[in-house]
Structure formats: structure tokens, C-alpha cells
Design a protein around this motif. Structure first.
Motif: not given
Lengths: 355, 355
Positions: A71, A216, A218-219, A231-233, B73-76, B79-80, B83, B103, B107, B110-111, B219
Motif C-alpha cells: 500500500q 519498522p 511495515m516499511f 503481514y497485515n490486511t 492499515g493500523a500496522s502502519t 510506526a507512524m 515516528y 505489535k 514498532e 524503533y523510535f 509517514f
């Protein structure tokens, strides 16, 4: 009947639209919509597998590459590429052939040194920079194969002593390329491959895991590879429509057959632009794109009335990008040559009226 | 007729599916598919504006918040969020109430520093951790409002001296919340709000720009706000279907009316689980989710035959997540109470057969 020359999201094959609409109501006779099925269902896993295998087949992809459906568009790849490939203190080489190339290199600067080894910015990107040396000490060379806004296209890919990364958003699957010449290819789907909302990434596996960076999930390409794009939806529907579109390309005879049609469409249109006294092309003839045909009226006062005539004939999406002006006819894979003929006739009719 | 209890991508209203299918063929009488129109067209800009304004209306959002429709998705967002919010050397507080919370906090590491201030991991997340103190020196508190896998839900949000960030992926728009209590809310659309492929982010503007971090464009919430979710090509169709779904919620009487129905559906199902001698719930009664109802068979040998019976009755998506086992009935907004009755009747019929 509309003739959709939009630059993107662009035209999709009618058969694909029909099948997609049916799947929104009842997908594969499951009694459920494609919009409400699990991405872990065997039905969707089959869609994803088919999409991946079609990419491999249409590209004649050698072993050692992974195919991902992600995405965030090409713009997300502008950051993910250096995030995953560029080590701290590393350097990447970019050819600045348009605004998208410029955006890509700006994002890379967050992750390391960027060498802009060639640029046509001073000429408003009306040609493809060609005479440059690729620095052997850079980690990768970044190219943009087609510049949607200016209507230029790399007709020949430069030889490179370092891995080549290429943004093919606006001409993917429109012409035969030698996949083995590239280490990473990415493309937002919404021009030649499917609807907005999914991005194709093809990456040579051996390229990854060499930077020491903490990335991270997703990246991180490796996480996406390990998860097989699940990995996710994932964007289920956009992948489904892409799979249908890839199948349509295959049924047409594959990329080679599509390329012949694309050349014929482009040739017909450029011939008219060069012949018609009221119009002229905007970019270097040798760099003309077979995907986005940019032209202007010789007399700026003709622009509005020509757009009006187009509108009357069902020709849509033909207005040029604000940074170039004039007209842009995007003639992606799914645009039938009959639509190109309608546009040519409109140009001829307009010239007749205004002579 | 299927009864879709899938955990996500989940059920959407039939009216929404019908309108979506029509738009795939001919969107708003444009003669074009929603899949092939420009995201800069006035037609799509109207869709996006309507979606944003529906979010504001349904949430009764005060001034000072931005509404974004993003990808990944929420998975992004896992990290965001750090970040964009966590300064170098900063600390964030996380409540670990399930795998998704876990999860998210991974993530964040990392920050910056992550303080897990409460966890129910040792009990396989069968309850919501409650007795904890929110550290006033952390930058934000991260919560997960509903835990899809375990069927637990935060019934009361903790008071917090620091900004609250909440992942509401699986119960957004299912119940009334006080938006002003949150500084950032995010949710993958594919459970209660639309199809997979778009993520809602609601962020308090004053929260941003305080970390000094350099953030790549895609991001960076501020870039997305400045571009009004159109910094690059957005997931046009997924936003369109979300807009239709939000309109459907509004037409039902808004979140308040939906919440009443959701409570009635959940109550009916939990009553049957507690009454039926063959089944039992899996999580703490006071933390039971009104969205994902998790239960198991008292006798594990009954699992397969009950799933078979469900299948015969058109009940789909009821198998529990592999980490919990048993059954999970996701009863999202769009699931009609008649489907819940069909499931309850199946449970009663099964008990009758096996007594």
C-alpha cells in the motif's frame, strides 16, 4: 460512451470492470462480496497467488525475485527504497527526469547521500537526460521509466555497474523490458495495472538485509516478503482488480502484443500532432512517451475551445498538467485505438473549423 | 443467504455493496468507473469531503482535529504514531491488551523508550488490564479499544494526564465515545467502516511538529494534513465505500442508534453462551466485547461438528483465531440481528442434538 484519456487513476478494461462489479456483489459464488471476505480465506489466497504468478509470467521474471503487493503508492516507495537499501553514510545515484524523480530523490536524502547524476530540470523536464556516468561507488541507480507529467519515456535503459531501481508507475506492462536488468521495480497500480490503492514491488532478494538499519515492520521489504504481502490486511479489492487486469493483458497476448498496440496508438497520435498545423508536441521527439502524449495548441487561445470540443465528443481527462499546460492524452494499455481515432478526428475537425 | 461473522475484512451493509457495484460500472452518471476517475476530479473531491465531514459529524469531533484517510492499515500507524509523536530519547506508555497492542509497542521501540505499564499477556489476554498508573512524564498513552482476537473491549477508558492515542480498528463507530478524550485515533477500515485498503486517522493538530524529527513525506501526518489526504493518489474506491458506509450509519440514526443494536446483538449471544451447557465464554465477563464474541465448546470434540452445522446454515467466518481456538462471532455494525438469531438457533439445535 466516454473516451478516458485520464493520467491516473486511468482507464481499465471494460471486462475487468464488469467482473469487478460482479465480485462486489458475489465473489466467486461464495455468496459474499469481495469487500467482506477474509484475506486469509483460501479464495483470496488464490487471487493473490494468481496475481503474483501473472506478474512473474508477464515479466518473464528470473529466479531470485520477490513480488509484493503493498500500500501507499509509489510515493511510499520513494522512502522505502533508501530505507531498505541505503546503509548509513551510503550514497545513491538518481536521474532527475521529472517531478516524481525529484520527489523520489528528496525522500532518499532522509536516509543518506544523494548524487543527482543527471537532470533536465532546467528545461522543465522536456527531455530525458542521457549523457551521464553511473558512479560505481553508489549503492544503487534510481530511474523513472516514464514521466507522466511531461510525456517523456526512457527509450533505452542505461547500462549500470550498480543495481538499478526503477519507478515504472506509468508504463509498467506497456512494453517488453528485460527484468534481469533491474534489481527493484515499483509501480503504483492505477495507470496500467489496476485501481488506486495497491503498489507492485518486484525486488531481487539478494539486495536486502545489507544496511544494518532497524526498519519498522511495515516499511521493511523482508517482513513483507516473509509475510507474502499478508503481514497485515492487504488491499483485497485492489489486488483482485489488478489480478483481473493482468489476466486481461495475458489474454491479449501478453506484454509483447500490448506493446505493438501501444506503439500503433502513439504513432497515430504523434503523427496527427506533427501534421496538424494547430498543435505541437512539447518534448524532445526522441524521448516521446508511448503512454502520455503531451501537446499544446500553437495558439493558446485555441485551448479552451478544443477542450470544449473534446468534452462534446466524450473525450475526458485530456487537460494537461498545470506545470506543462495544454493537453495530455494518456493512452494506457486499456485505452482502445478507437478512442485514439476519436481524438484524432476531433483534432482534424478543430483544424478544419479554425483554418 | 450467508451470515457473515468474519473478523475482518468484515461484513458491509447490503445497500453499500449494491451502490459500490454500480459505481464500479458507472460512478455518479459520469459514464466512468469509480476505479478509473482522477482523484483530483471534482466528483472524487466531493466524495472525500463528504467522508471527512461524516467522520466529524458521527464523532461529534471538536475543532482542532484533522481527519485523514491513509493507506497501510493500523500496522502502519503502529510506526507512524511514534515516528510523529515521540522525540528522540522520549518515552511512550503502552497498555498491552492483546497481540495488536503488542505489535504496536514493538514498532514504537524503533523510535524511543516504551513503558509497558500494564499487560494481560500472562493470561493470554483474556482480560483488560485495569489497575495501572499513567506516567505523567511519557509523551502519550497508547490503548487498544477492542481486542479482536480475544473478544475483550475497554468498557471504560482510563483517565490520563497525557495525550491518549487509541487503536479503534475493531470497534470504531460501534459505540459512543467522547472524541475530546483522545489526541489521536486510528482504525483500519475493514471491520466497521469500509473495505480493506484505507485507514482512518483522527489527530489533534497541536500534537504535531514537536519532535524535531525529519520524517519522510508519506509517514508525516503534517504532510498528509497539508495535502488533505491527497498528497499522493489515495485509495479512491476504499474511501468511496467508506463514505457510503458512514452515510449508512448516519441514516440508521448515528452511532447512538448503532450502539443500541450492537448491545442487543451482543446481549442475545452472550446470554445464549452462558445458558447453553455445551458452550462457554473465554474471557473475563466484565471485559466482554460487543464486537467479537469469543467462545469455546465445553467438550473440544464438539468443535468440528458445530462448525459443520454452522456451515450448513450459511454461518461463515465463525472459527476462532488459532491462538484462542473455538469460535469467534464478529458482530460488527453491518451484521443484522437476524444473523445473530440464526447463530443462536444453531447453538440451541446443536445442544438439543448432543444432550
Amino acid at each position: 460512451m466516454k473516451h478516458n484519456f485520464g493520467a491516473g487513476p486511468g482507464i481499465l478494461p471494460q471486462e475487468v470492470l464488469k467482473q469487478s462489479a460482479e465480485a462486489v456483489i458475489n465473489f466467486n459464488s461464495t455468496g459474499l462480496s469481495i469487500l467482506e471476505i477474509s484475506h486469509r480465506s483460501k479464495e483470496f489466497e488464490a487471487v493473490l497467488e494468481e496475481a503474483i504468478s501473472l506478474v512473474k509470467e508477464l515479466f518473464e521474471l528470473p529466479e531470485g525475485y520477490s513480488v509484493l503487493f503493498l500500500q501507499g503508492g509509489a510515493s511510499t516507495q520513494f522512502a522505502m527504497v533508501p530505507y531498505n537499501l541505503l546503509p548509513e553514510g551510503g550514497k545513491a545515484a538518481y536521474v532527475e527526469s521529472g517531478v516524481w524523480a525529484n520527489k523520489a530523490l528528496k525522500e532518499a536524502k532522509y536516509f543518506g547521500e544523494v548524487a543527482v547524476i543527471a537532470s533536465s530540470k532546467e528545461a522543465n523536464f522536456t527531455y530525458i537526460p542521457k549523457d551521464f556516468e553511473v558512479p560505481a561507488d553508489a549503492t544503487y541507480l534510481h530511474l523513472t521509466s516514464n514521466n507522466t507529467i511531461y510525456g517523456t519515456q526512457l527509450q533505452e535503459f542505461p547500462k549500470s555497474p550498480i543495481p538499478v531501481v526503477c519507478d515504472m508507475s506509468s508504463d509498467i506492462f506497456s512494453r517488453k523490458i528485460n527484468a534481469a536488468d533491474f534489481s527493484l521495480i515499483y509501480a503504483g497500480a492505477q495507470k496500467n495495472m489496476g485501481p488506486a490503492g495497491v503498489t507492485l514491488v518486484i525486488v531481487k532478494d539478494e539486495l536486502l538485509g545489507k544496511t544494518g538499519r532497524q526498519i519498522p515492520a511495515m516499511f521493511n521489504y523482508q517482513v513483507q516478503i516473509d509475510g507474502n504481502s499478508l503481514y497485515n490486511t492487504p488491499p483485497v479489492f485492489a489486488i483482485y482488480v489488478s489480478m483481473l487486469t493482468l489476466n486481461w493483458i495475458k489474454a491479449k497476448g501478453g506484454v509483447e502484443a500490448i506493446e505493438k498496440e501501444n506503439i500503433a496508438k502513439a504513432k497515430a497520435l504523434y503523427t496527427e500532432i506533427d501534421r496538424n498545423p494547430l498543435f505541437k508536441g512539447v518534448c524532445a521527439v526522441e524521448d516521446r512517451s508511448n503512454m502520455n502524449v503531451c501537446f499544446v495548441a500553437q495558439n493558446p487561445e485555441h485551448e479552451k475551445p478544443f477542450l470544449k470540443l473534446c468534452d462534446e465528443k466524450g473525450i475526458v481527462g485530456i487537460k494537461g498538467h498545470r506545470s506543462v499546460g495544454g493537453f495530455r492524452a494518456s493512452i494506457y494499455n486499456a485505452l482502445p485505438i478507437t478512442s485514439v481515432h476519436v481524438l484524432i478526428e476531433a483534432m482534424q475537425e478543430f483544424a478544419e473549423k479554425n483554418k
